[in-house]
Design a protein around this motif. Structure first.
Motif, PDB file in Angstrom:
ATOM      1  N   PRO A   1      16.508  -7.496  72.207  1.00 21.90           N
ATOM      2  CA  PRO A   1      16.815  -7.142  70.805  1.00 21.90           C
ATOM      3  C   PRO A   1      15.612  -7.347  69.867  1.00 21.90           C
ATOM      4  CG  PRO A   1      18.614  -8.395  71.769  1.00 21.90           C
ATOM      5  CD  PRO A   1      17.521  -8.399  72.772  1.00 21.90           C
ATOM      6  N   CYS A   2      14.805  -8.334  70.125  1.00 23.15           N
ATOM      7  CA  CYS A   2      13.618  -8.557  69.260  1.00 23.15           C
ATOM      8  C   CYS A   2      12.650  -7.391  69.363  1.00 23.15           C
ATOM      9  CB  CYS A   2      12.929  -9.854  69.650  1.00 23.15           C
ATOM     10  SG  CYS A   2      13.901 -11.338  69.328  1.00 23.15           S
ATOM     11  N   LEU A   3      12.520  -6.841  70.585  1.00 20.97           N
ATOM     12  CA  LEU A   3      11.613  -5.698  70.739  1.00 20.97           C
ATOM     13  C   LEU A   3      12.151  -4.498  69.974  1.00 20.97           C
ATOM     14  CD1 LEU A   3       9.746  -4.723  73.935  1.00 20.97           C
ATOM     15  CD2 LEU A   3      11.084  -2.961  72.789  1.00 20.97           C
ATOM     16  N   ILE A   4      13.478  -4.353  69.941  1.00 20.08           N
ATOM     17  CA  ILE A   4      14.088  -3.233  69.206  1.00 20.08           C
ATOM     18  C   ILE A   4      13.796  -3.364  67.715  1.00 20.08           C
ATOM     19  CG2 ILE A   4      16.287  -2.153  68.588  1.00 20.08           C
ATOM     20  CD1 ILE A   4      17.334  -3.008  71.360  1.00 20.08           C
ATOM     21  N   LYS A   5      13.961  -4.579  67.169  1.00 25.35           N
ATOM     22  CA  LYS A   5      13.707  -4.787  65.734  1.00 25.35           C
ATOM     23  C   LYS A   5      12.224  -4.583  65.396  1.00 25.35           C
ATOM     24  CE  LYS A   5      17.543  -8.019  65.014  1.00 25.35           C
ATOM     25  NZ  LYS A   5      17.932  -9.385  64.613  1.00 25.35           N
ATOM     26  N   ASP A   6      11.354  -5.051  66.268  1.00 27.93           N
ATOM     27  CA  ASP A   6       9.915  -4.889  66.024  1.00 27.93           C
ATOM     28  C   ASP A   6       9.530  -3.411  66.033  1.00 27.93           C
ATOM     29  OD1 ASP A   6       7.286  -5.612  65.597  1.00 27.93           O
ATOM     30  OD2 ASP A   6       6.844  -5.783  67.732  1.00 27.93           O
ATOM     31  N   THR A   7      10.075  -2.663  66.979  1.00 28.32           N
ATOM     32  CA  THR A   7       9.762  -1.241  67.045  1.00 28.32           C
ATOM     33  C   THR A   7      10.384  -0.499  65.859  1.00 28.32           C
ATOM     34  OG1 THR A   7       9.785  -1.438  69.463  1.00 28.32           O
ATOM     35  CG2 THR A   7       9.871   0.786  68.528  1.00 28.32           C
ATOM     36  N   TRP A   8      11.547  -0.941  65.445  1.00 24.93           N
ATOM     37  CA  TRP A   8      12.216  -0.321  64.288  1.00 24.93           C
ATOM     38  C   TRP A   8      11.371  -0.459  63.019  1.00 24.93           C
ATOM     39  CZ3 TRP A   8      15.603   2.892  62.308  1.00 24.93           C
ATOM     40  CH2 TRP A   8      15.992   2.744  60.979  1.00 24.93           C
TER      41      TRP A   8
ATOM     42  N   GLN B   1       4.724  -0.336  77.615  1.00 23.28           N
ATOM     43  CA  GLN B   1       4.584   0.837  76.744  1.00 23.28           C
ATOM     44  C   GLN B   1       5.696   1.853  77.008  1.00 23.28           C
ATOM     45  OE1 GLN B   1       0.578   2.117  77.558  1.00 23.28           O
ATOM     46  NE2 GLN B   1      -0.313   0.813  75.935  1.00 23.28           N
ATOM     47  N   ASN B   2       6.106   2.008  78.274  1.00 25.60           N
ATOM     48  CA  ASN B   2       7.226   2.916  78.599  1.00 25.60           C
ATOM     49  C   ASN B   2       8.513   2.429  77.952  1.00 25.60           C
ATOM     50  OD1 ASN B   2       5.844   4.846  80.152  1.00 25.60           O
ATOM     51  ND2 ASN B   2       5.891   3.504  81.963  1.00 25.60           N
ATOM     52  N   ILE B   3       8.738   1.100  77.982  1.00 24.19           N
ATOM     53  CA  ILE B   3       9.942   0.540  77.360  1.00 24.19           C
ATOM     54  C   ILE B   3       9.922   0.780  75.861  1.00 24.19           C
ATOM     55  CG2 ILE B   3      11.160  -1.609  76.884  1.00 24.19           C
ATOM     56  CD1 ILE B   3      10.231  -2.607  79.632  1.00 24.19           C
ATOM     57  N   ARG B   4       8.757   0.530  75.237  1.00 24.94           N
ATOM     58  CA  ARG B   4       8.667   0.737  73.790  1.00 24.94           C
ATOM     59  C   ARG B   4       8.795   2.232  73.447  1.00 24.94           C
ATOM     60  NH1 ARG B   4       7.224  -3.238  70.362  1.00 24.94           N
ATOM     61  NH2 ARG B   4       6.484  -5.215  71.216  1.00 24.94           N
TER      62      ARG B   4
ATOM     63  N   ASP C   1      25.223  -4.421  64.957  1.00 22.71           N
ATOM     64  CA  ASP C   1      25.925  -3.472  65.810  1.00 22.71           C
ATOM     65  C   ASP C   1      25.019  -2.288  66.173  1.00 22.71           C
ATOM     66  OD1 ASP C   1      25.807  -2.607  63.228  1.00 22.71           O
ATOM     67  OD2 ASP C   1      27.825  -1.765  63.184  1.00 22.71           O
ATOM     68  N   GLU C   2      24.090  -1.952  65.253  1.00 24.70           N
ATOM     69  CA  GLU C   2      23.168  -0.871  65.551  1.00 24.70           C
ATOM     70  C   GLU C   2      22.170  -1.315  66.640  1.00 24.70           C
ATOM     71  OE1 GLU C   2      23.006   1.514  61.286  1.00 24.70           O
ATOM     72  OE2 GLU C   2      21.579  -0.129  61.654  1.00 24.70           O
ATOM     73  N   VAL C   3      21.788  -2.524  66.581  1.00 25.40           N
ATOM     74  CA  VAL C   3      20.899  -3.041  67.619  1.00 25.40           C
ATOM     75  C   VAL C   3      21.608  -3.016  68.965  1.00 25.40           C
ATOM     76  CG1 VAL C   3      19.624  -5.065  68.400  1.00 25.40           C
ATOM     77  CG2 VAL C   3      19.610  -4.447  65.985  1.00 25.40           C
ATOM     78  N   THR C   4      22.848  -3.414  68.983  1.00 23.46           N
ATOM     79  CA  THR C   4      23.609  -3.422  70.239  1.00 23.46           C
ATOM     80  C   THR C   4      23.760  -2.011  70.779  1.00 23.46           C
ATOM     81  OG1 THR C   4      24.804  -5.381  69.453  1.00 23.46           O
ATOM     82  CG2 THR C   4      25.769  -4.135  71.288  1.00 23.46           C
ATOM     83  N   THR C   5      24.026  -1.060  69.887  1.00 21.25           N
ATOM     84  CA  THR C   5      24.187   0.333  70.317  1.00 21.25           C
ATOM     85  C   THR C   5      22.911   0.860  70.954  1.00 21.25           C
ATOM     86  OG1 THR C   5      25.778   0.677  68.531  1.00 21.25           O
ATOM     87  CG2 THR C   5      24.789   2.639  69.529  1.00 21.25           C
ATOM     88  N   VAL C   6      21.800   0.586  70.329  1.00 24.58           N
ATOM     89  CA  VAL C   6      20.528   1.042  70.879  1.00 24.58           C
ATOM     90  C   VAL C   6      20.267   0.402  72.226  1.00 24.58           C
ATOM     91  CG1 VAL C   6      18.047   1.049  70.508  1.00 24.58           C
ATOM     92  CG2 VAL C   6      19.567   1.553  68.616  1.00 24.58           C
TER      93      VAL C   6
END
Length: 996
Positions: free
Chosen positions: A866-873, A821-824, A848-853
């Motif tokens: 990266p999958c967690l970033i897209k899911d949260t997005w 939860q802290n990571i998300r 590139d936006e995923v990489t930046t984040v």
């Protein structure tokens, strides 16, 4: 002159035969048959009292002429004329005295004879209690108008007649003085005594055909005694080896005469039975044609059979066992049980097989009299005509089908009883139960427990202390191979209720080397078991196509020519199935009369116990058995189905519209609205919306709408079925209602054409974009706001689950976040910064936006995938989009004016409001269409299905037992059964007493 001397000589012979000479025993002349005495001496006094000729059974309904009046003579002496004496004064006085006593004696004797004749006629009348209903009612009311007792009292009694009769002793003394005038000696006195003795002998003589049979039986007994005496003398003298041949011839002659007399007796009985059978058939046929308009009462045996049928279904939980009599037919397999039963029923009614087991379950056969020879099952109204071979074949096939149905899978025999009624003229009334044959070995194809099951079924029927055991033994096989005799001896060791039947005696006589072995069996000396009676029968030549009549003829012919009868190894009353049937019927009814009242008292006590238990446990409830409870539940269910048709159209449409939108809202938002909102201009937005709506309407929407309508109907039906009605609710019906609901829904199928018509209606509704007034516009905005707000709440709830509780909840409820939860949470914060920088960001992140984040998070010490970033997005952008759409929706509240101008020269474009209006209108039209189909078609079809299910459950007794359970139901069921049994037993006992 010669006649006078002959008469005097006849009187002399009689006086010689009388006891006046001091001889106490009877002379050989008196031992002869009456007819023989008349032939031996034509002037013997018994010729005055010869038997009337044999009468048929039809003549037993004749009037007083059946009893011939006896002509009484005071003096039957004829005196010869003596010309050498001329005492005319004495002769004149004697004639005057004779005339006076003749007149007086004739008057008194005539009255006495009339009364005696009336009493004898009344006693010999047949018992017409079975046909009491044939005579009109006013006949039975004659005793109210005519006092027969007063009439009978008016006749003189025997004591009065004795006073009126002359004193024969004084007459004898008066005539003794005149004895010398007429003849020397005392012939007159001797003749008078002989006449008086003939009169006393005639009192003991029984007239009619019954007397004939009794005399024949007496002759049979005399011949049997003489034959035994002569046989004993012959056997005693055989040791000396020098007995005369005349003794053997005398024995043979006596045996022939005995057999001839027995056959004569048998033929008379057969003639009587045949004539009685024809007479009963005529009487029953007359009533069957409706000549008498009185309702035909049930016969005694039918009433008794009904009691046994009810008892077979009754579970005796109060130790009230079924001890009513029935004839239990047991025997080894292929011993001839079924053949004996068919001979008693006088029809080939059972399926037959060569060596294989045919009787797979108990068959209860109730034999009764009727005008036609028919058979019918207890649970069927079809009558099988037993005089037609087609109906006989159909009956045998039906019995075999019922037997196979009663046998469960994996079993060979069944304990379930098949009840069959057989009616016909001349049948002996009784109830017989044919059991599966006892086997010694379980062969291939049989269940392993077949032998034990047959033994348990046989013991269950035979352990009834009032059951009559008809033990069938095959006479063509060795007696040592018998199994059933040991079983019967265990159940009835003293033989008080067992009748032994030896079958296939014709084969036994041919195959058995020692005929004395058959005699030992019939005399009960070979088997360890004991029996009331022993019978030998022949049930055919082994051909299944033989008729009953041909088997009877063959049986009679065999026993007429059999050495077993000629040598007195068998007695005439021990052979033929007809004699067996008579004996079994007599024993059956004797047992019934002895035990039925005791059984009725037992059920009366059981009824009292059950009624007391009901009053203590359920004082305010009616005693409803399972069938009555089912009818009550059926009415409630039908009322609830009718209530379903009374639901208002508004209620239906609201439920349908709400449920349909809940089902399709996700698809509309995710697959139609969000993709279209990503476009840059209104034209592209509308084009995307039209394409996706068309695809949705063609493939998914109609089917979803029908599913929603069917689920809504089920839900409303379930609500009505499970709704509790306060204090009147009875939870005993819950299982039944649930089962009816499930089965009705399972059988119900929606009309297949509904989707096609609905597709066209929905397509037309979605193509319309013209909002006619401001009210519809505001309604569309309100619908859009509610939808977006609900989606926003769902999205925020998902985000909260992803990132964990905020700082307020952490401080107030002392909860913390997990590592994930802290990571998300860190990922969410980084993505929100990106959206703030570009509020018009596209729905998807670039690589590139995923990489930046990811790098920004790694700089903070957070390793992220990266999958967690897209899911949260996806969730962050969804929340941002919904908030933006809600703010845009508020701006469109005043956009109806611009809409009417097609948003020309306006920066405000409210195409999303138009989309939601189209969706809202489609939902309303679809709900209205589905409501019409529900109320006009589907509710009625569901009601029809419910009625069909209830009818099926009503016919399926096992369903009712399974669905209506509990102590209350079982107690009411037992109480109903016990009451019914007791009432029927009492009615049967009353009818039984009337028959006596």
């Amino acid at each position: 002159m010669w006649r006078g001397r002959a008469a005097a000589f006849c009187v002399g012979c009689q006086s010689l035969a009388n006891s006046s000479y001091g001889v106490k025993g009877k002379s050989p002349l008196q031992k002869l048959h009456l007819v023989s005495r008349s032939i031996h001496h034509p002037h013997y006094i018994s010729s005055k009292f010869q038997r009337p000729p044999l009468r048929t059974s039809i003549q037993q309904f004749s009037s007083l002429n059946r009893l011939p009046l006896r002509k009484t003579k005071l003096l039957s002496v004829k005196y010869g004329y003596l010309p050498h004496r001329n005492f005319w004064v004495a002769r004149l006085a004697s004639r005057l005295l004779k005339l006076r006593y003749l007149v007086l004696g004739s008057a008194v004797g005539g009255g006495y004879t009339a009364k005696k004749t009336y009493d004898q006629w009344k006693e010999t009348l047949p018992d017409l209690s079975d046909y009491r209903w044939i005579v009109p009612d006013f006949i039975w009311e004659l005793d109210e108008h005519i006092d027969f007792e007063k009439l009978s009292k008016a006749l003189p009694d025997a004591e009065d007649l004795a006073k009126l009769l002359p004193d024969f002793d004084k007459i004898g003394e008066s005539l003794s003085s005149l004895k010398g005038f007429f003849s020397p000696g005392s012939q007159g006195e001797t003749a008078f005594r002989a006449t008086d003795q003939g009169y006393e002998n005639d009192k003991q003589y029984k007239k009619g055909l019954l007397g004939e049979l009794i005399l024949l039986q007496q002759q049979i007994q005399q011949h049997e005694e003489e034959a035994r005496r002569a046989t004993g003398q012959y056997n005693t003298g055989s040791s000396q080896q020098k007995r005369k041949v005349s003794d053997k011839e005398k024995i043979d002659q006596l045996q022939e005469e005995l057999l001839h007399t027995q056959l004569k007796y048998q033929r008379i009985l057969e003639r009587l039975e045949k004539e009685n059978k024809e007479l009963r058939k005529l009487v029953l046929q007359k009533d069957d044609k409706g000549i008498h308009q009185r309702k035909l009462k049930k016969s005694l045996i039918d009433m008794y059979s009904e009691v046994l049928d009810i008892l077979s279904d009754y579970d005796a939980s109060y130790n009230t066992q079924d001890h009513l009599p029935r004839v239990v037919v047991v025997g080894d397999q292929s011993a001839g049980k079924t053949s004996v039963l068919e001979m008693i029923a006088q029809a080939r009614i059972f399926p037959r097989g060569s060596g294989e087991m045919m009787t797979r379950s108990p068959v209860k056969v109730t034999l009764s009299e009727g005008p036609h020879h028919v058979a019918l099952f207890k649970d069927s109204s079809r009558e099988f005509d037993l005089t037609k071979e087609e109906d006989l074949a159909a009956l045998r096939n039906e019995i075999e089908i019922r037997m196979r149905k009663s046998v469960k899978e994996g079993c060979t025999v069944s304990a379930e009883t098949i009840s069959l009624n057989v009616k016909g003229p001349g049948l002996q009334r009784m109830v017989l139960v044919d059991l599966p044959g006892v086997i010694s070995t379980v062969t291939s194809g049989m269940a392993p427990d077949t032998k034990d099951t047959i033994f348990s079924i046989s013991k269950a029927y035979m352990q009834n202390p009032n059951a009559i055991i008809l033990c069938i033994q095959d006479g063509s096989v060795d007696a040592e191979r018998s199994i059933v005799t040991d079983l019967v001896s265990q159940m009835d060791p003293h033989g008080k209720r067992t009748i032994f039947v030896l079958t296939k005696v014709d084969l036994a006589e041919k195959n058995v080397a020692s005929p004395n072995r058959i005699q030992q069996i019939i005399e009960g000396k070979l088997f360890p078991m004991k029996a009331l009676g022993y019978f030998a029968v022949v049930t055919g030549k082994g051909n299944s196509c033989e008729s009953i009549d041909s088997i009877k003829d063959y049986e009679e012919e065999f026993f007429q020519n059999s050495k077993l009868l000629k040598t007195c190894m068998l007695k005439a009353h021990q052979v033929t199935t007809r004699n067996l049937s008579l004996a079994v019927s007599d024993c059956f009814w004797k047992m019934v009369r002895e035990s039925v009242e005791q059984q009725a008292d037992a059920f009366k006590a059981t009824r009292f116990n059950l009624e007391t238990e009901w009053k203590n446990n359920y004082p305010r409830l009616r005693e409803l058995d399972r069938n009555e409870l089912f009818e009550k539940a059926k009415n409630e269910i039908l009322d609830e189905v009718i209530s379903l048709s009374q639901v208002t159209p508004k209620h239906w449409e609201e439920i349908l519209q709400k449920t349909l939108w809940e089902r399709v809202s996700t698809h509309v938002i995710e697959n139609i609205y969000l993709p279209a909102a990503q476009t840059t201009n209104s034209g592209t937005f509308n084009t995307t919306v039209d394409i996706k709506l068309k695809q949705w309407t063609d493939k998914q929407l109609p089917n979803k709408a029908v599913e929603v309508a069917w689920e809504t109907l089920q839900e409303e039906f379930s609500n009505f079925m499970t709704e509790k009605k306060g204090k009147e609710h009875d939870d005993i019906f819950d299982k039944l209602k649930q089962a009816v609901k499930e089965e009705s829904i399972k059988r119900h199928k929606w009309n297949e054409r509904a989707e096609d018509s609905l597709r066209v209606i929905q397509h037309n509704a979605l193509e319309d974009r013209s909002i006619s007034d401001k009210q519809q516009w505001d309604a569309a905005i309100h619908f859009m706001e509610d939808t977006l707000q609900n989606r926003l709440k769902d999205t925020e709830s998902v985000i909260e689950d992803m990132v964990g509780p905020d700082w307020k909840k952490r401080w107030l409820y002392w909860v913390g976040r997990t590592k994930e939860q802290n990571i998300r949470n860190e990922t969410k914060n980084e993505l929100e910064k990106m959206i703030k920088c570009n509020e018009d960001h596209a729905a998807y992140l670039a690589n590139d936006e995923v990489t930046t984040v990811r790098k920004n998070l790694e700089a903070k010490g957070v390793a992220v995938d990266p999958c967690l970033i897209k899911d949260t997005w996806h969730q962050v952008y969804r929340r941002h989009f919904l908030r933006t759409a809600l703010s845009h929706c508020n701006l469109c509240r005043r956009g109806f004016y611009y809409y009417q101008r097609h948003f020309v020269d306006s920066e405000l474009e409210c195409n999303d409001v138009v989309l939601f209006w189209r969706i809202q209108r489609m939902l309303a039209i679809t709900a209205n269409t589905l409501r019409q189909q529900l109320t006009n078609t589907e509710v009625r079809r569901l009601e029809k299905n419910v009625k069909e299910v209830l009818e099926d459950f009503a016919e399926a007794g096992d369903k009712k037992v399974k669905l209506l359970t509990g102590k209350r139901v079982q107690l009411a069921e037992d109480l109903k059964k016990v009451r019914e049994i007791q009432e029927k037993l009492e009615a049967f006992i009353e009818a039984l007493h009337q028959e006596k």
